[in-house]
Design a protein around this motif. Structure first.
Motif, PDB file in Angstrom:
ATOM      1  N   PRO B  72      66.379 100.540 -34.696  1.00 40.09           N
ATOM      2  CA  PRO B  72      64.964 100.242 -34.915  1.00 40.09           C
ATOM      3  C   PRO B  72      64.635  99.929 -36.373  1.00 40.09           C
ATOM      4  O   PRO B  72      63.784  99.079 -36.645  1.00 40.09           O
ATOM      5  N   ILE B  73      65.330 100.566 -37.294  1.00 37.94           N
ATOM      6  CA  ILE B  73      65.072 100.286 -38.708  1.00 37.94           C
ATOM      7  C   ILE B  73      65.487  98.854 -39.059  1.00 37.94           C
ATOM      8  O   ILE B  73      64.812  98.154 -39.813  1.00 37.94           O
ATOM      9  N   GLY B  74      66.608  98.422 -38.480  1.00 38.69           N
ATOM     10  CA  GLY B  74      67.058  97.042 -38.685  1.00 38.69           C
ATOM     11  C   GLY B  74      66.023  96.045 -38.187  1.00 38.69           C
ATOM     12  O   GLY B  74      65.750  95.030 -38.820  1.00 38.69           O
ATOM     13  N   ILE B  75      65.422  96.366 -37.046  1.00 37.44           N
ATOM     14  CA  ILE B  75      64.370  95.503 -36.492  1.00 37.44           C
ATOM     15  C   ILE B  75      63.157  95.495 -37.420  1.00 37.44           C
ATOM     16  O   ILE B  75      62.543  94.454 -37.665  1.00 37.44           O
ATOM     17  N   ALA B  76      62.838  96.688 -37.949  1.00 39.85           N
ATOM     18  CA  ALA B  76      61.699  96.776 -38.880  1.00 39.85           C
ATOM     19  C   ALA B  76      61.956  95.937 -40.125  1.00 39.85           C
ATOM     20  O   ALA B  76      61.067  95.242 -40.629  1.00 39.85           O
ATOM     21  N   ILE B  77      63.185  95.967 -40.627  1.00 40.41           N
ATOM     22  CA  ILE B  77      63.546  95.181 -41.818  1.00 40.41           C
ATOM     23  C   ILE B  77      63.460  93.687 -41.496  1.00 40.41           C
ATOM     24  O   ILE B  77      62.968  92.890 -42.298  1.00 40.41           O
ATOM     25  N   TRP B  78      63.938  93.310 -40.310  1.00 41.22           N
ATOM     26  CA  TRP B  78      63.850  91.918 -39.855  1.00 41.22           C
ATOM     27  C   TRP B  78      62.392  91.461 -39.867  1.00 41.22           C
ATOM     28  O   TRP B  78      62.065  90.364 -40.330  1.00 41.22           O
ATOM     29  N   GLY B  79      61.511  92.336 -39.362  1.00 40.74           N
ATOM     30  CA  GLY B  79      60.088  92.027 -39.351  1.00 40.74           C
ATOM     31  C   GLY B  79      59.508  91.920 -40.762  1.00 40.74           C
ATOM     32  O   GLY B  79      58.716  91.027 -41.057  1.00 40.74           O
ATOM     33  N   THR B 108      55.563  89.234 -35.013  1.00 39.32           N
ATOM     34  CA  THR B 108      55.017  89.779 -33.766  1.00 39.32           C
ATOM     35  C   THR B 108      56.137  90.313 -32.874  1.00 39.32           C
ATOM     36  O   THR B 108      56.030  91.416 -32.334  1.00 39.32           O
ATOM     37  N   ALA B 109      57.194  89.523 -32.748  1.00 35.84           N
ATOM     38  CA  ALA B 109      58.323  89.942 -31.906  1.00 35.84           C
ATOM     39  C   ALA B 109      58.940  91.227 -32.448  1.00 35.84           C
ATOM     40  O   ALA B 109      59.299  92.128 -31.678  1.00 35.84           O
ATOM     41  N   SER B 110      59.033  91.327 -33.763  1.00 37.10           N
ATOM     42  CA  SER B 110      59.674  92.504 -34.361  1.00 37.10           C
ATOM     43  C   SER B 110      58.873  93.763 -34.068  1.00 37.10           C
ATOM     44  O   SER B 110      59.463  94.837 -33.900  1.00 37.10           O
ATOM     45  N   VAL B 111      57.552  93.646 -33.971  1.00 40.02           N
ATOM     46  CA  VAL B 111      56.715  94.816 -33.648  1.00 40.02           C
ATOM     47  C   VAL B 111      57.063  95.335 -32.251  1.00 40.02           C
ATOM     48  O   VAL B 111      57.312  96.522 -32.049  1.00 40.02           O
ATOM     49  N   PHE B 112      57.105  94.408 -31.287  1.00 36.42           N
ATOM     50  CA  PHE B 112      57.438  94.804 -29.912  1.00 36.42           C
ATOM     51  C   PHE B 112      58.838  95.398 -29.824  1.00 36.42           C
ATOM     52  O   PHE B 112      59.036  96.462 -29.231  1.00 36.42           O
ATOM     53  N   PHE B 153      49.677  97.812 -29.160  1.00 30.84           N
ATOM     54  CA  PHE B 153      48.405  97.085 -29.095  1.00 30.84           C
ATOM     55  C   PHE B 153      48.301  96.106 -30.258  1.00 30.84           C
ATOM     56  O   PHE B 153      47.878  94.953 -30.096  1.00 30.84           O
ATOM     57  N   LEU B 154      48.709  96.592 -31.436  1.00 34.15           N
ATOM     58  CA  LEU B 154      48.687  95.729 -32.634  1.00 34.15           C
ATOM     59  C   LEU B 154      49.583  94.514 -32.414  1.00 34.15           C
ATOM     60  O   LEU B 154      49.231  93.392 -32.753  1.00 34.15           O
ATOM     61  N   GLY B 155      50.750  94.761 -31.803  1.00 34.68           N
ATOM     62  CA  GLY B 155      51.663  93.652 -31.520  1.00 34.68           C
ATOM     63  C   GLY B 155      51.039  92.648 -30.573  1.00 34.68           C
ATOM     64  O   GLY B 155      51.132  91.437 -30.762  1.00 34.68           O
TER      65      GLY B 155
END
Lengths: 75, 179
Positions: B72-79, B108-112, B153-155
């Motif tokens: 998940p952290i990797g995804i957050a960094i991607w975002g 947006t995708a990274s949030v989901f 919801f934000l996503g």
């Protein structure tokens, strides 16, 4: 497009350069060139008014409807 | 000060914040897993129900947990990197460009994907943190909190905003071709 822009003709009649007209009406030379070649999607009334004022002409002198002829044929 | 100038200034600042976040976040996360008690003041919310992240958890299991948390952290960094690209484009005046829309969609995708990854990683994470516990004291936890729902919801909201931006880009392009 069936609307032909005869701006080149009017410029020649009034012996005005494109650069001077662009400066007079407040648009870039690039946009004026696109207008002359009919590659724009529309003309604002404000722009048309300024062109008519600068060239002392009517909108009908600039725009012509020719349903069967593409813009390239006019050039 | 004109609106475009203000947008450029704010966007430049936000792009720096986003890249700083992308750099600092993994450092803080790694530090928290290696020195959990000393970094508790950071309050990163990495303690899981029944499976606290603390010094008493053996380092090898904390490293396993770190590997799981890396997803998940990797995804957050991607975002965050996509957010940096987006704000750089805004700062350069390319607000409705295809590149900006692509970057926005990535954000947006990274949030989901972050919420999904965080939810799915909860169970293996809690198991890793309690693996060294005596028999009968291993924990598998998972849950979807109010915070996760808020992020989802934000996503969703940003997804709709992205669609609106795409329409605005189409209108802007059409407006540019009217002299």
């Amino acid at each position: 497009m069936a609307i032909i822009v005869n701006l080149d003709v009017m410029l020649a009649k009034r012996k005005m350069r494109s650069k001077d007209l662009a400066e007079a009406i407040g648009i870039t030379e690039a946009n004026l060139s696109l207008l002359k070649s009919g590659k724009v999607k529309g003309v604002r009334f404000e722009t048309l008014e300024k062109i008519c004022a600068a060239l002392a002409c009517q909108p009908g002198d600039l725009l012509e409807y020719r349903p069967d002829a593409p813009q390239d044929a006019a050039e | 000060m004109s609106a475009p100038y203000r947008i450029a200034g704010i966007s430049r600042a936000m792009s720096w914040l986003a890249i700083a976040g992308a750099v600092v976040l993994p450092i803080l996360i790694v530090a928290t897993f290696i020195y959990p008690d000393q970094t508790r003041f950071l309050n990163l919310g990495l303690n899981h129900l029944g499976a606290p992240l603390a010094d008493h958890v053996p380092l090898q299991w904390r490293l396993v947990a770190l590997l799981i948390e890396a997803i998940p952290i990797g995804i957050a960094i991607w975002g965050l990197l996509a957010l940096h690209r987006l704000f750089r484009l805004f700062a350069d005046g390319k607000i409705f460009s295809p590149a900006a829309l692509t970057a926005f969609k990535t954000v947006t995708a990274s949030v989901f994907w972050y919420v999904l990854a965080a939810f799915l990683s909860e169970a293996p994470l809690s198991l890793a943190l309690t693996a060294a516990n005596p028999p009968g004291q291993h924990v598998i936890s998972f849950g979807l909190g109010l915070g996760d729902v808020a992020v989802l919801f934000l996503g969703g909201a940003t997804l709709v905003i992205g669609r609106v931006m795409a329409e605005a880009a189409r209108l802007a392009e059409e407006n540019e071709s009217i002299v």
